[in-house]
Design a protein around this motif. Structure first.
Motif, PDB file in Angstrom:
ATOM      1  N   GLU A  95      42.853  41.064  28.722  1.00  0.00           N
ATOM      2  CA  GLU A  95      41.429  40.727  28.615  1.00  0.00           C
ATOM      3  C   GLU A  95      40.858  40.363  29.987  1.00  0.00           C
ATOM      4  OE1 GLU A  95      38.545  37.457  26.339  1.00  0.00           O
ATOM      5  OE2 GLU A  95      40.699  37.502  25.947  1.00  0.00           O
ATOM      6  N   GLN A  96      41.618  39.601  30.758  1.00  0.00           N
ATOM      7  CA  GLN A  96      41.156  39.228  32.096  1.00  0.00           C
ATOM      8  C   GLN A  96      41.052  40.448  33.005  1.00  0.00           C
ATOM      9  OE1 GLN A  96      44.222  36.223  32.722  1.00  0.00           O
ATOM     10  NE2 GLN A  96      42.632  34.672  33.023  1.00  0.00           N
ATOM     11  N   LYS A  97      42.044  41.313  32.964  1.00  0.00           N
ATOM     12  CA  LYS A  97      42.016  42.516  33.814  1.00  0.00           C
ATOM     13  C   LYS A  97      40.816  43.392  33.469  1.00  0.00           C
ATOM     14  CE  LYS A  97      46.462  43.433  32.991  1.00  0.00           C
ATOM     15  NZ  LYS A  97      47.777  44.130  33.008  1.00  0.00           N
ATOM     16  N   ALA A  98      40.520  43.503  32.190  1.00  0.00           N
ATOM     17  CA  ALA A  98      39.401  44.347  31.755  1.00  0.00           C
ATOM     18  C   ALA A  98      38.049  43.791  32.197  1.00  0.00           C
ATOM     19  CB  ALA A  98      39.435  44.497  30.239  1.00  0.00           C
ATOM     20  N   ALA A  99      38.020  42.504  32.551  1.00  0.00           N
ATOM     21  CA  ALA A  99      36.755  41.883  32.960  1.00  0.00           C
ATOM     22  C   ALA A  99      36.378  42.234  34.394  1.00  0.00           C
ATOM     23  CB  ALA A  99      36.864  40.364  32.804  1.00  0.00           C
ATOM     24  N   PHE A 100      37.320  42.792  35.158  1.00  0.00           N
ATOM     25  CA  PHE A 100      37.058  43.183  36.544  1.00  0.00           C
ATOM     26  C   PHE A 100      36.780  44.680  36.634  1.00  0.00           C
ATOM     27  CE2 PHE A 100      39.727  39.382  37.030  1.00  0.00           C
ATOM     28  CZ  PHE A 100      38.978  38.657  37.945  1.00  0.00           C
ATOM     29  N   SER A 101      36.168  45.083  37.726  1.00  0.00           N
ATOM     30  CA  SER A 101      35.993  46.515  37.952  1.00  0.00           C
ATOM     31  C   SER A 101      37.368  47.155  38.122  1.00  0.00           C
ATOM     32  CB  SER A 101      35.150  46.764  39.203  1.00  0.00           C
ATOM     33  OG  SER A 101      35.871  46.429  40.383  1.00  0.00           O
ATOM     34  N   ALA A 102      37.499  48.390  37.667  1.00  0.00           N
ATOM     35  CA  ALA A 102      38.785  49.091  37.762  1.00  0.00           C
ATOM     36  C   ALA A 102      39.226  49.235  39.208  1.00  0.00           C
ATOM     37  CB  ALA A 102      38.670  50.467  37.095  1.00  0.00           C
ATOM     38  N   LYS A 103      38.255  49.427  40.108  1.00  0.00           N
ATOM     39  CA  LYS A 103      38.570  49.584  41.534  1.00  0.00           C
ATOM     40  C   LYS A 103      39.193  48.310  42.097  1.00  0.00           C
ATOM     41  CE  LYS A 103      37.013  52.875  43.275  1.00  0.00           C
ATOM     42  NZ  LYS A 103      37.475  54.271  43.315  1.00  0.00           N
ATOM     43  N   ALA A 104      38.681  47.154  41.659  1.00  0.00           N
ATOM     44  CA  ALA A 104      39.200  45.877  42.146  1.00  0.00           C
ATOM     45  C   ALA A 104      40.641  45.664  41.686  1.00  0.00           C
ATOM     46  CB  ALA A 104      38.310  44.732  41.669  1.00  0.00           C
ATOM     47  N   ILE A 105      40.913  45.968  40.430  1.00  0.00           N
ATOM     48  CA  ILE A 105      42.283  45.810  39.919  1.00  0.00           C
ATOM     49  C   ILE A 105      43.223  46.796  40.601  1.00  0.00           C
ATOM     50  CG2 ILE A 105      43.749  46.097  37.880  1.00  0.00           C
ATOM     51  CD1 ILE A 105      42.210  43.466  37.920  1.00  0.00           C
TER      52      ILE A 105
ATOM     53  N   PRO B  97      30.213  40.935  43.447  1.00  0.00           N
ATOM     54  CA  PRO B  97      31.333  40.348  42.716  1.00  0.00           C
ATOM     55  C   PRO B  97      32.216  41.414  42.068  1.00  0.00           C
ATOM     56  CG  PRO B  97      29.285  39.216  42.177  1.00  0.00           C
ATOM     57  CD  PRO B  97      28.913  40.460  42.937  1.00  0.00           C
ATOM     58  N   ALA B  98      33.522  41.120  42.017  1.00  0.00           N
ATOM     59  CA  ALA B  98      34.462  42.028  41.356  1.00  0.00           C
ATOM     60  C   ALA B  98      34.417  41.857  39.845  1.00  0.00           C
ATOM     61  CB  ALA B  98      35.882  41.769  41.869  1.00  0.00           C
ATOM     62  N   LEU B  99      33.979  40.684  39.402  1.00  0.00           N
ATOM     63  CA  LEU B  99      33.888  40.390  37.976  1.00  0.00           C
ATOM     64  C   LEU B  99      32.611  41.034  37.417  1.00  0.00           C
ATOM     65  CD1 LEU B  99      35.650  38.612  36.035  1.00  0.00           C
ATOM     66  CD2 LEU B  99      33.940  36.817  36.356  1.00  0.00           C
TER      67      LEU B  99
END
Length: 417
Positions: free
Chosen positions: A119-129, A345-347
């Motif tokens: 859930e936390q990973k999905a809250a960020f942009s895919a590029k950031a992860i 922001p990445a979020l």
């Protein structure tokens, strides 16, 4: 400061220094680990732009967890200072820095993976992860994404150019008419600037590394001397001092933004850190992606991601993991850091709120959506200087094949390929 420690092109960010109030509630995200037991001290190292906005959140975290939190300012050679202190046992529990540090920090045993829920990973942009993932593991909690784009003076150039050629034609037309001094404001200097020129180099067909079967950059396959990269260096020569005059060694990190803000060029290749100076100059501007050559490859910029790291040798690792994974990943922290230093922001939730008031944030993100996360492998450090030397050589009119071969030889020698 755009903290890319191995690069000589560090660009100074401009922004307000206002602090923000911490969130009313900052409970861990659903599915996250329970908070560690109370007690102890959490030490956070941050650059000058982040210390003030982090302070209220650090104090709140300390109150909620019954611990002492210290936010210490580190303003010089941050990555090396952190590594040295970690090896000596005097480093922090949490370090803030750029994602392209990760390979070097992991190689030196300085940071631990960060445990984020799905859930936390999905809250960020895919590029950031993608950027903070190294060898299949996440090593940082991202909070800001940055990339360069094309910023244009809309009084001089109302329309976004469809290609590099179209941009050059307009820039040369304006220069001939005496309306500007430069065709394009992009830093080169005497040592080159791989970061800023990379989108143009990539559109010309150039590349730094081959890829591993997993799709990661392969340091055993350096491609600066490849046929495609030689052609790309040839494109840079055509844009150089004996060609179109768009790339010039007299334009440096110290003057290229100032020149644009002073109306001396219609086009600027830079990042969010340039906007404050542009606004001070009273320039009416717009932001779009760096264009590609006609029939060229995409002009992919490097994407940098600012992140929180958990120090492997910190004295309170459980507390650090809690702070990084379950506290600074909330929207209020992301917005406060943005207000202090306006980089998108990445979020995703924070970005959506920010861009409602600041359309520039969305435009930079759009300009970088096809960008390439800065390679985080330690071997990337061997690229910058030889690339810069090759760039400067061709900009001055040197032979592209010779320049590319020299860069390839220097890098392979450094990497013992």
């Amino acid at each position: 400061m755009a903290t890319l420690a191995t690069l000589a092109f560090a660009a100074t960010a401009c922004g307000s220094s206002q602090s923000a109030s911490p969130a009313a509630s900052s409970a861990p995200a659903s599915g996250s680990a329970s908070a560690p037991a109370a007690g102890g001290t959490l030490v956070i190292w941050a650059d000058p732009m982040r210390v003030k906005p982090l302070q209220p959140f650090a104090e709140q975290f300390g109150t909620e967890n019954g611990v002492t939190v210290e936010v210490k300012e580190i303003s010089k050679d941050n990555q090396m200072t952190f590594l040295t202190a970690s090896q000596q046992g005097s480093g922090p529990d949490v370090m803030i820095g750029a994602h392209d540090w990760i390979g070097n920090l992991v190689q030196n045993g300085a940071i631990d993976p960060v445990t984020l829920t799905e859930e936390q990973k999905a809250a960020f942009s895919a590029k950031a992860i993608q950027a903070v993932t190294f060898n299949g593991q996440i090593y940082g909690a991202p909070y800001a994404v940055e990339n360069i784009a094309l910023i244009r003076n809309t009084d001089l150039a109302p329309d976004a150019p469809a290609s590099i050629e179209e941009m050059l034609d307009k820039g040369k037309e304006l220069k001939k008419a005496g309306k500007v001094k430069e065709v394009l404001c992009i830093p080169v200097g005497q040592k080159g600037d791989a970061f800023h020129v990379y989108p143009i180099f990539a559109s010309g067909g150039g590349a730094l590394f081959g890829t591993t079967p997993a799709g990661d950059p392969d340091p055993k396959q350096v491609l600066l001397g490849s046929e495609e990269s030689v052609k790309a260096f040839g494109k840079l020569k055509d844009l150089g001092e004996k060609g179109d005059g768009a790339l010039r060694t007299s334009l440096t990190n110290e003057n290229y933004i100032v020149n644009f803000a002073g109306g001396k060029c219609a086009y600027l290749v830079s990042g969010p850190w340039a906007i404050s100076e542009v606004k001070k100059g009273g320039v009416t501007y717009d932001i779009s992606a760096v264009p590609s050559f006609k029939d060229g490859k995409p002009a992919t910029p490097f994407v940098g991601v600012q992140s929180f790291f958990v120090a492997s040798k910190g004295k309170n690792k459980a507390l650090a993991q809690e702070f990084v994974a379950n506290y600074v990943t909330n929207k209020d922290v992301a917005k406060a850091l943005y207000e202090a230093d306006p980089r998108p922001p990445a979020l995703t939730a924070a970005l959506q709120e920010v861009q409602a008031a600041d359309p520039d944030a969305a435009k930079f993100m759009e300009a970088g959506k096809e960008g390439m996360p800065m390679p985080a492998i330690p071997e990337m450090a061997a690229i910058w200087e030889p690339f810069g030397i090759a760039e400067t050589a061709v900009v001055k009119g040197g032979d592209p094949a010779e320049a590319a071969a020299a860069a390839q030889k220097a890098i392979d020698g450094s990497l013992k390929n």
